[in-house]
Design a protein around this motif. Structure first.
Motif, PDB file in Angstrom:
ATOM      1  N   VAL A  77      31.027 -14.085 -56.655  1.00 28.64           N
ATOM      2  CA  VAL A  77      30.993 -15.327 -57.425  1.00 28.64           C
ATOM      3  C   VAL A  77      30.080 -16.295 -56.695  1.00 28.64           C
ATOM      4  O   VAL A  77      30.061 -16.348 -55.466  1.00 28.64           O
ATOM      5  CB  VAL A  77      32.407 -15.917 -57.600  1.00 28.64           C
ATOM      6  N   PHE A  78      29.318 -17.041 -57.467  1.00 25.32           N
ATOM      7  CA  PHE A  78      28.408 -17.983 -56.825  1.00 25.32           C
ATOM      8  C   PHE A  78      28.245 -19.238 -57.672  1.00 25.32           C
ATOM      9  O   PHE A  78      28.400 -19.236 -58.893  1.00 25.32           O
ATOM     10  CB  PHE A  78      27.038 -17.336 -56.563  1.00 25.32           C
ATOM     11  N   ALA A  79      27.952 -20.297 -56.973  1.00 20.89           N
ATOM     12  CA  ALA A  79      27.567 -21.585 -57.570  1.00 20.89           C
ATOM     13  C   ALA A  79      26.582 -22.191 -56.571  1.00 20.89           C
ATOM     14  O   ALA A  79      25.478 -21.692 -56.434  1.00 20.89           O
ATOM     15  CB  ALA A  79      28.783 -22.470 -57.815  1.00 20.89           C
ATOM     16  N   GLY A  80      27.025 -23.251 -55.809  1.00 25.57           N
ATOM     17  CA  GLY A  80      26.158 -23.786 -54.773  1.00 25.57           C
ATOM     18  C   GLY A  80      26.030 -22.851 -53.596  1.00 25.57           C
ATOM     19  O   GLY A  80      25.042 -22.881 -52.855  1.00 25.57           O
ATOM     20  N   ASN A  81      27.028 -21.997 -53.375  1.00 30.13           N
ATOM     21  CA  ASN A  81      26.960 -20.889 -52.420  1.00 30.13           C
ATOM     22  C   ASN A  81      27.688 -19.702 -53.032  1.00 30.13           C
ATOM     23  O   ASN A  81      28.134 -19.766 -54.174  1.00 30.13           O
ATOM     24  CB  ASN A  81      27.534 -21.290 -51.050  1.00 30.13           C
ATOM     25  N   SER A  82      27.801 -18.632 -52.284  1.00 31.16           N
ATOM     26  CA  SER A  82      28.342 -17.392 -52.870  1.00 31.16           C
ATOM     27  C   SER A  82      29.389 -16.781 -51.961  1.00 31.16           C
ATOM     28  O   SER A  82      29.351 -16.944 -50.734  1.00 31.16           O
ATOM     29  CB  SER A  82      27.212 -16.391 -53.128  1.00 31.16           C
ATOM     30  N   PHE A  83      30.328 -16.053 -52.601  1.00 31.90           N
ATOM     31  CA  PHE A  83      31.404 -15.380 -51.871  1.00 31.90           C
ATOM     32  C   PHE A  83      31.630 -14.006 -52.484  1.00 31.90           C
ATOM     33  O   PHE A  83      31.448 -13.812 -53.690  1.00 31.90           O
ATOM     34  CB  PHE A  83      32.709 -16.180 -51.948  1.00 31.90           C
TER      35      PHE A  83
ATOM     36  N   MET B 111      26.848  -4.125 -57.766  1.00 28.41           N
ATOM     37  CA  MET B 111      27.375  -5.435 -57.385  1.00 28.41           C
ATOM     38  C   MET B 111      27.100  -6.403 -58.535  1.00 28.41           C
ATOM     39  O   MET B 111      25.946  -6.575 -58.944  1.00 28.41           O
ATOM     40  CB  MET B 111      26.719  -5.946 -56.109  1.00 28.41           C
ATOM     41  N   ILE B 112      28.144  -6.994 -59.066  1.00 31.07           N
ATOM     42  CA  ILE B 112      28.001  -7.970 -60.151  1.00 31.07           C
ATOM     43  C   ILE B 112      28.135  -9.368 -59.564  1.00 31.07           C
ATOM     44  O   ILE B 112      29.156  -9.694 -58.946  1.00 31.07           O
ATOM     45  CB  ILE B 112      29.048  -7.748 -61.243  1.00 31.07           C
ATOM     46  N   ALA B 113      27.102 -10.162 -59.724  1.00 33.73           N
ATOM     47  CA  ALA B 113      27.110 -11.547 -59.255  1.00 33.73           C
ATOM     48  C   ALA B 113      27.308 -12.459 -60.457  1.00 33.73           C
ATOM     49  O   ALA B 113      26.455 -12.535 -61.346  1.00 33.73           O
ATOM     50  CB  ALA B 113      25.803 -11.865 -58.532  1.00 33.73           C
ATOM     51  N   LEU B 114      28.429 -13.144 -60.495  1.00 37.20           N
ATOM     52  CA  LEU B 114      28.797 -13.968 -61.643  1.00 37.20           C
ATOM     53  C   LEU B 114      28.696 -15.449 -61.302  1.00 37.20           C
ATOM     54  O   LEU B 114      29.316 -15.917 -60.340  1.00 37.20           O
ATOM     55  CB  LEU B 114      30.214 -13.623 -62.100  1.00 37.20           C
ATOM     56  N   ASP B 115      27.940 -16.164 -62.089  1.00 37.86           N
ATOM     57  CA  ASP B 115      27.787 -17.602 -61.936  1.00 37.86           C
ATOM     58  C   ASP B 115      29.084 -18.303 -62.372  1.00 37.86           C
ATOM     59  O   ASP B 115      29.567 -18.089 -63.483  1.00 37.86           O
ATOM     60  CB  ASP B 115      26.607 -18.072 -62.797  1.00 37.86           C
TER      61      ASP B 115
ATOM     62  N   PRO C 176      33.870 -23.839 -54.223  1.00 38.91           N
ATOM     63  CA  PRO C 176      34.055 -25.296 -54.172  1.00 38.91           C
ATOM     64  C   PRO C 176      32.764 -26.097 -54.279  1.00 38.91           C
ATOM     65  O   PRO C 176      32.781 -27.254 -54.703  1.00 38.91           O
ATOM     66  CB  PRO C 176      34.717 -25.514 -52.807  1.00 38.91           C
ATOM     67  N   VAL C 177      31.628 -25.505 -53.906  1.00 39.74           N
ATOM     68  CA  VAL C 177      30.348 -26.214 -53.902  1.00 39.74           C
ATOM     69  C   VAL C 177      29.619 -25.951 -55.213  1.00 39.74           C
ATOM     70  O   VAL C 177      29.322 -24.788 -55.544  1.00 39.74           O
ATOM     71  CB  VAL C 177      29.467 -25.777 -52.714  1.00 39.74           C
ATOM     72  N   GLN C 178      29.364 -26.992 -55.984  1.00 39.82           N
ATOM     73  CA  GLN C 178      28.672 -26.820 -57.255  1.00 39.82           C
ATOM     74  C   GLN C 178      27.167 -26.645 -57.040  1.00 39.82           C
ATOM     75  O   GLN C 178      26.616 -26.951 -55.990  1.00 39.82           O
ATOM     76  CB  GLN C 178      28.942 -28.006 -58.172  1.00 39.82           C
ATOM     77  N   GLY C 179      26.501 -26.153 -58.097  1.00 34.69           N
ATOM     78  CA  GLY C 179      25.088 -25.831 -58.025  1.00 34.69           C
ATOM     79  C   GLY C 179      24.881 -24.424 -58.545  1.00 34.69           C
ATOM     80  O   GLY C 179      25.806 -23.798 -59.076  1.00 34.69           O
ATOM     81  N   THR C 180      23.674 -23.904 -58.400  1.00 30.70           N
ATOM     82  CA  THR C 180      23.389 -22.520 -58.808  1.00 30.70           C
ATOM     83  C   THR C 180      22.388 -21.928 -57.827  1.00 30.70           C
ATOM     84  O   THR C 180      21.184 -22.101 -57.976  1.00 30.70           O
ATOM     85  CB  THR C 180      22.820 -22.456 -60.240  1.00 30.70           C
ATOM     86  N   ALA C 181      22.905 -21.232 -56.825  1.00 33.87           N
ATOM     87  CA  ALA C 181      22.064 -20.637 -55.786  1.00 33.87           C
ATOM     88  C   ALA C 181      21.941 -19.139 -56.046  1.00 33.87           C
ATOM     89  O   ALA C 181      22.677 -18.330 -55.472  1.00 33.87           O
ATOM     90  CB  ALA C 181      22.640 -20.909 -54.406  1.00 33.87           C
ATOM     91  N   ILE C 182      21.023 -18.750 -56.926  1.00 32.99           N
ATOM     92  CA  ILE C 182      20.861 -17.340 -57.286  1.00 32.99           C
ATOM     93  C   ILE C 182      20.328 -16.537 -56.105  1.00 32.99           C
ATOM     94  O   ILE C 182      20.748 -15.395 -55.881  1.00 32.99           O
ATOM     95  CB  ILE C 182      19.917 -17.208 -58.503  1.00 32.99           C
ATOM     96  N   GLY C 183      19.416 -17.123 -55.340  1.00 31.30           N
ATOM     97  CA  GLY C 183      18.851 -16.416 -54.197  1.00 31.30           C
ATOM     98  C   GLY C 183      19.909 -16.043 -53.176  1.00 31.30           C
ATOM     99  O   GLY C 183      19.924 -14.920 -52.651  1.00 31.30           O
ATOM    100  N   GLU C 184      20.805 -16.973 -52.878  1.00 36.69           N
ATOM    101  CA  GLU C 184      21.877 -16.673 -51.921  1.00 36.69           C
ATOM    102  C   GLU C 184      22.806 -15.600 -52.463  1.00 36.69           C
ATOM    103  O   GLU C 184      23.310 -14.752 -51.713  1.00 36.69           O
ATOM    104  CB  GLU C 184      22.679 -17.936 -51.604  1.00 36.69           C
TER     105      GLU C 184
END
Length: 333
Positions: free
Chosen positions: A135-141, A93-97, A166-174
Motif C-alpha cells: 500500500v502506498f500514498a506519501g510513502n509505502s509499506f 507484487m500488487i502496489a495499491l494506491d 498515515p502520510v498522504q500523497g502519491t509516491a509511485i516511485g517509492e
C-alpha cells in the motif's frame, strides 16, 4: 502428533464399564432363576458344561472391540510434519494506491473499494503463483509479504483503507522500489509489479524507478483508476478542499502511467467499470517464464481409522467364536 478429527465420539468409551456391570447383573439374575428350581449346587451338577469364566472373557473381548471401534469412529490422524512443497509460477507484487484521491466515486462505490474487489477476484484465479500486497500514498509499506496463502491475502486486502498509510500523497516511485525489495530470493526472472493508482504522482520520479526495476528483470504493469475529467473527493461526509477553499478534483494522469509501464517493459490499462483491467494484465503475466519455488508447509494428516476398525472386527470375530460352555473333556485310549 495424534489428532482426532471427530473427538466427540470418544465419550462413547464411558459405556464400557456398563458392559461389565450389565453382565454381572445378568449372572445374578440367572442365579436367582436357578434357585427357583432347587439347590444351586444340584442344578450345577445337572448343567456341568455351563462356564461363567467364558462369559467374562466374551465381555472383555466385546469391550475391547468396542474400544477400538470408538477410536476408529473418532478418526485418529497422524501428521503435522514439515514438508517441502514445490510449485511453479510467477511472483506478483500488487502496489495499491491508498491516498485520499482513491475515494473519488467515478467507480462504485469508489476507486479504492472497486480496486480491492478486482484484486480479490484476481486472487481467486491464482493457483501456484505467489502474490504480495503493498500500500502506498506519501510513502509505502508491505501489507503482505510474498506468499501463496491466498486466504491471508484476501484477509489483508479487506483491511486496507486510506488510513493504512498515515502520510498522504502519491509516491509511485517509492512503491516500485519497495516492491522490488519485497520479491523472494528464489525469484530471478518471473517477477511482475502491478500498480493500481490514479497516476497523480506528487513525490518522486516513478519513470526512473521503473527503469531501474526493468534492469533487474522486473516487469511493471500499470492500471489507471479514474477519469481524465476528474471527480471530487469525499472525506468525512464533505468534499475535500485545498488551502484556498476550492474543491479538489482528482483526475487520472494516464501519461505518467503509460511512461512507467513503457519503462518497465509492461503495459498500461485503463480501468473500466465492467473490466477493471487486471484480466488483460494477468494474461500478459501468464506469458512470462514460470519458475519453480520451494516452500515448507505442514503436510496433511494421514487417516488411521481403518486400522482400529480392523482390530475391532478381529476381536468381534474371536468373541463370537468363543462359546459359553466348557470344552468337553475327551479320553484318549
Amino acid at each position: 502428533m495424534l489428532n482426532f478429527a471427530q473427538a466427540q465420539y470418544l465419550f462413547l468409551l464411558l459405556l464400557i464399564p456398563f458392559f461389565f456391570i450389565f453382565y454381572a447383573v445378568m449372572l445374578k439374575l440367572r442365579k436367582r432363576r436357578i434357585r427357583r428350581f432347587g439347590d444351586e449346587s444340584l442344578v450345577k451338577e445337572i448343567m456341568p458344561s455351563s462356564s461363567v469364566s467364558k462369559g467374562w472373557v466374551k465381555t472383555v473381548l466385546f469391550s475391547a472391540a468396542f474400544f477400538f471401534f470408538v477410536i476408529g469412529l473418532s478418526r485418529p490422524q497422524i501428521g503435522a510434519k514439515l514438508k517441502e512443497h514445490q510449485t511453479k509460477g510467477v511472483e506478483i507484487m500488487i502496489a495499491l494506491d491508498v491516498s485520499n484521491s482513491m475515494l473519488a466515486q467515478d467507480y462504485s462505490p469508489n476507486r479504492l473499494e472497486r480496486a480491492k474487489l478486482s484484486i480479490s477476484r484476481l486472487v481467486d484465479r491464482l493457483r501456484d503463483d505467489r502474490i504480495g500486497l503493498i500500500v502506498f500514498a506519501g510513502n509505502s509499506f508491505v501489507q503482505l509479504p510474498i506468499t501463496t496463502d491466498y486466504v491471508s491475502a484476501k484477509m489483508f486486502l479487506n483491511s486496507i483503507s486510506t488510513e493504512s498509510v498515515p502520510v498522504q500523497g502519491t509516491a509511485i516511485g517509492e512503491a516500485i522500489n519497495t516492491a522490488v525489495r519485497s520479491f523472494s530470493a528464489q525469484s530471478e526472472k518471473s517477477r511482475a509489479i502491478v500498480i493500481i493508482t490514479d497516476g497523480e504522482n506528487h513525490e518522486d520520479d516513478p519513470v526512473a524507478a521503473a527503469k531501474q526495476a526493468a534492469e533487474l528483470g522486473v516487469r511493471i504493469f500499470t492500471i489507471g483508476v479514474g477519469s481524465p475529467e476528474g471527480q471530487p473527493i469525499p472525506v468525512d461526509g464533505e468534499l475535500l478542499r485545498d488551502r484556498n477553499g476550492e474543491i479538489v478534483v482528482s483526475r487520472l494522469d494516464e501519461k505518467v502511467l503509460q511512461d512507467v509501464a513503457e519503462a518497465g517493459n509492461g503495459v498500461y490499462v485503463r480501468a473500466g467499470n465492467r473490466e477493471f483491467g487486471l484480466a488483460p494484465v494477468v494474461e500478459r503475466i501468464r506469458q512470462m517464464d514460470e519458475e519453480e519455488f520451494s516452500s515448507v508447509i505442514f503436510e496433511e494428516f494421514d487417516e488411521q481409522y481403518m486400522y482400529f476398525f480392523a482390530i475391532a472386527l478381529v476381536l468381534l470375530v474371536i468373541e463370537m467364536l468363543i462359546g459359553e460352555r466348557r470344552a468337553k473333556k475327551r479320553l484318549f485310549n
